[in-house]
Design a protein around this motif. Sequence first.
Motif, short mmCIF file in Angstrom:
data_model
loop_
_atom_site.label_atom_id
_atom_site.label_comp_id
_atom_site.label_asym_id
_atom_site.label_seq_id
_atom_site.Cartn_x
_atom_site.Cartn_y
_atom_site.Cartn_z
N GLY A 28 -24.03 -33.49 51.77
CA GLY A 28 -25.01 -32.68 51.06
C GLY A 28 -24.67 -32.51 49.59
N ALA A 29 -23.39 -32.26 49.30
CA ALA A 29 -22.97 -32.05 47.91
C ALA A 29 -23.04 -33.32 47.09
CB ALA A 29 -21.54 -31.49 47.88
N LEU A 30 -22.92 -34.47 47.75
CA LEU A 30 -22.89 -35.75 47.06
C LEU A 30 -24.16 -36.01 46.26
CD1 LEU A 30 -20.66 -37.95 47.14
CD2 LEU A 30 -22.01 -39.13 48.86
N HIS A 31 -25.28 -35.41 46.68
CA HIS A 31 -26.56 -35.69 46.03
C HIS A 31 -27.09 -34.49 45.24
CE1 HIS A 31 -26.34 -38.70 49.30
NE2 HIS A 31 -26.83 -39.48 48.36
N VAL A 32 -26.23 -33.52 44.99
CA VAL A 32 -26.63 -32.37 44.18
C VAL A 32 -26.26 -32.64 42.73
CG1 VAL A 32 -26.25 -29.91 43.74
CG2 VAL A 32 -26.41 -30.75 46.08
N ASN A 33 -27.23 -32.49 41.85
CA ASN A 33 -27.00 -32.72 40.43
C ASN A 33 -26.26 -31.53 39.82
OD1 ASN A 33 -27.76 -32.57 37.43
ND2 ASN A 33 -28.45 -34.63 37.98
N LEU A 34 -25.10 -31.81 39.20
CA LEU A 34 -24.31 -30.72 38.63
C LEU A 34 -25.02 -30.00 37.50
CD1 LEU A 34 -20.52 -31.73 38.40
CD2 LEU A 34 -21.52 -29.71 39.47
N GLU A 35 -25.83 -30.72 36.75
CA GLU A 35 -26.56 -30.07 35.65
C GLU A 35 -27.58 -29.08 36.21
OE1 GLU A 35 -28.27 -33.01 33.16
OE2 GLU A 35 -26.34 -33.76 32.41
N ASP A 36 -28.30 -29.48 37.28
CA ASP A 36 -29.23 -28.55 37.92
C ASP A 36 -28.47 -27.35 38.49
OD1 ASP A 36 -31.32 -30.23 37.35
OD2 ASP A 36 -31.32 -31.21 39.32
N LEU A 37 -27.32 -27.64 39.09
CA LEU A 37 -26.52 -26.57 39.69
C LEU A 37 -26.00 -25.61 38.62
CD1 LEU A 37 -25.68 -26.04 42.66
CD2 LEU A 37 -23.46 -27.05 42.11
N GLU A 38 -25.60 -26.18 37.48
CA GLU A 38 -25.08 -25.34 36.39
C GLU A 38 -26.17 -24.41 35.85
OE1 GLU A 38 -23.92 -23.82 32.61
OE2 GLU A 38 -25.59 -25.22 32.92
N ARG A 39 -27.41 -24.89 35.78
CA ARG A 39 -28.49 -24.05 35.31
C ARG A 39 -28.77 -22.89 36.27
NH1 ARG A 39 -30.75 -29.03 33.04
NH2 ARG A 39 -31.64 -29.62 35.06
N GLN A 40 -28.45 -23.08 37.52
CA GLN A 40 -28.70 -22.04 38.53
C GLN A 40 -27.40 -21.36 38.99
OE1 GLN A 40 -31.75 -21.31 39.22
NE2 GLN A 40 -32.77 -23.08 38.31
N LYS A 41 -26.34 -21.48 38.18
CA LYS A 41 -25.03 -21.03 38.65
C LYS A 41 -24.96 -19.55 38.97
CE LYS A 41 -23.00 -20.63 33.96
NZ LYS A 41 -24.18 -21.11 33.21
N VAL A 64 -16.79 -28.95 46.79
CA VAL A 64 -16.33 -29.21 45.42
C VAL A 64 -16.02 -30.69 45.24
CG1 VAL A 64 -14.53 -28.71 43.71
CG2 VAL A 64 -15.48 -26.85 45.11
N ALA A 65 -15.31 -31.28 46.20
CA ALA A 65 -14.99 -32.72 46.10
C ALA A 65 -16.27 -33.56 46.09
CB ALA A 65 -14.10 -33.13 47.27
N GLY A 66 -17.24 -33.20 46.92
CA GLY A 66 -18.50 -33.93 46.96
C GLY A 66 -19.27 -33.84 45.66
N LEU A 67 -19.26 -32.66 45.05
CA LEU A 67 -19.94 -32.49 43.77
C LEU A 67 -19.31 -33.36 42.68
CD1 LEU A 67 -20.52 -28.61 43.75
CD2 LEU A 67 -22.29 -30.38 43.88
N LEU A 68 -17.98 -33.39 42.62
CA LEU A 68 -17.30 -34.19 41.60
C LEU A 68 -17.54 -35.68 41.82
CD1 LEU A 68 -13.86 -32.37 41.22
CD2 LEU A 68 -15.64 -32.59 39.49
N ILE A 69 -17.40 -36.15 43.05
CA ILE A 69 -17.58 -37.57 43.33
C ILE A 69 -19.04 -37.97 43.16
CG2 ILE A 69 -17.40 -39.34 45.12
CD1 ILE A 69 -15.01 -37.68 46.23
N GLY A 70 -19.94 -37.08 43.57
CA GLY A 70 -21.37 -37.39 43.49
C GLY A 70 -21.92 -37.38 42.08
N ASN A 71 -21.23 -36.77 41.15
CA ASN A 71 -21.70 -36.72 39.77
C ASN A 71 -20.83 -37.58 38.86
OD1 ASN A 71 -23.97 -34.42 39.34
ND2 ASN A 71 -22.68 -33.88 41.07
#
Length: 420
Positions: free
Chosen positions: A83-96, A263-270
Amino acid sequence: MTVFQILSLLITLAAGCAYLNYRLLRLPGTIGVMLIALALSLVLIAIDRLGIHLVDRAEYIVSRIDLEATLLEGMLGALLFAGALHVNLEDLERQKWPITSFATVGVLLSTAMVGLATYYLLPLFGIGLPLIYCLLFGALIAPTDPIAVLGILKQVGAPKNIETKITGESLFNDGIGVVVFLAMLSFVDTSHGGPSAGHIGLLFIKEAVGGIVLGLVIGLFTYYLLKKVDNYQVEVLVTLAVVTGGYALALWLHTSGPLAMVVAGLLIGNHGRALAMSDLTRERLDGFWELIDEVLNAVLFVLLGLELLVVEMRGVDVLAGLILIPVVLSARFISIGIPVTIIRRWRPLSPHVVKLLTWAGLRGGISVALALSLPAGPERNVLLTVTYVIVVFSIVVQGLTTGRVVRRLVAPAPVASASS
């Protein structure tokens, strides 16, 4: 039965349920699979009452499958990583800020409200549970599951900001909810007077902060490895090792495996996808983890449907579960509404965000798995039934109506920007 035989049976059932759903029901995949598995369980129970005793054999097979260990120590890490692999960090940062508040303050508020309400409502049904068990129920029912609803949101064209909030919150509140549950579970062992508040606080910090730090370390190390290789077979294998080895390492270190995998999925996915992978690797990696995600979800929801065979349900416990459904939804509404009200002082949010997040916040397999991890006894039997009733309602009723709710609350025209 051997592990291989049980796994073969589960995959065969999952494939059969998925096929029947696609050909006949045409419901969202996870919802249709669980409904068919539930129907199969009910058919077996009905046949058993006609004198053809198949339930005992089916119960034996299902009881050999430890859903708690299967999900919490096996499937959950892979599902959260995928699930985290396909989450855009920029979108996530805007909604942090909304996501952080929902996954922390929201989980704690929901836990307290549901726990206290359960403590005072259950005696009306002749069921008396200690307060700590009621709070444990509040903690295990607080995490939401994005699996069944994200496909629906995409089909109806839900706003990107709403989709990001639901996905981000669900990824993190699974980890936070498990940490809160485990911290309070230590109160149940009163053989030495129970743990101190300081011990609980340290346990929470070690699990949550330790899981996030471990995820960062694993993600950065994996990024370094991927950058040195240009072979998709090796790179896919490395990400698989992240989930299996990384989750096992988190369990050994007594940190939160779910948070580490997110967290690992977010880093690898982005960063990993953008800077350390070729186009071919990205395509093969996405295909691999999408397949893993689909297979595990199908198996998980078949298991949820078959759990009906082994959950000892009393009528009064089922009734208590039905009464607690509006309690859980109300707690969800309030625990989301309070942070939203505060955040709106500094930034605009979508007008119906609280209603959408309340109804789209489905409960899933993690709640049932946590209920199964409770110590054996009458309290566990009551809470397992109540949890199962709420999860089935959530997936079937909320899941099947979320699309309609989104269409009704969100205008079909382009909606608020991702920053809202």
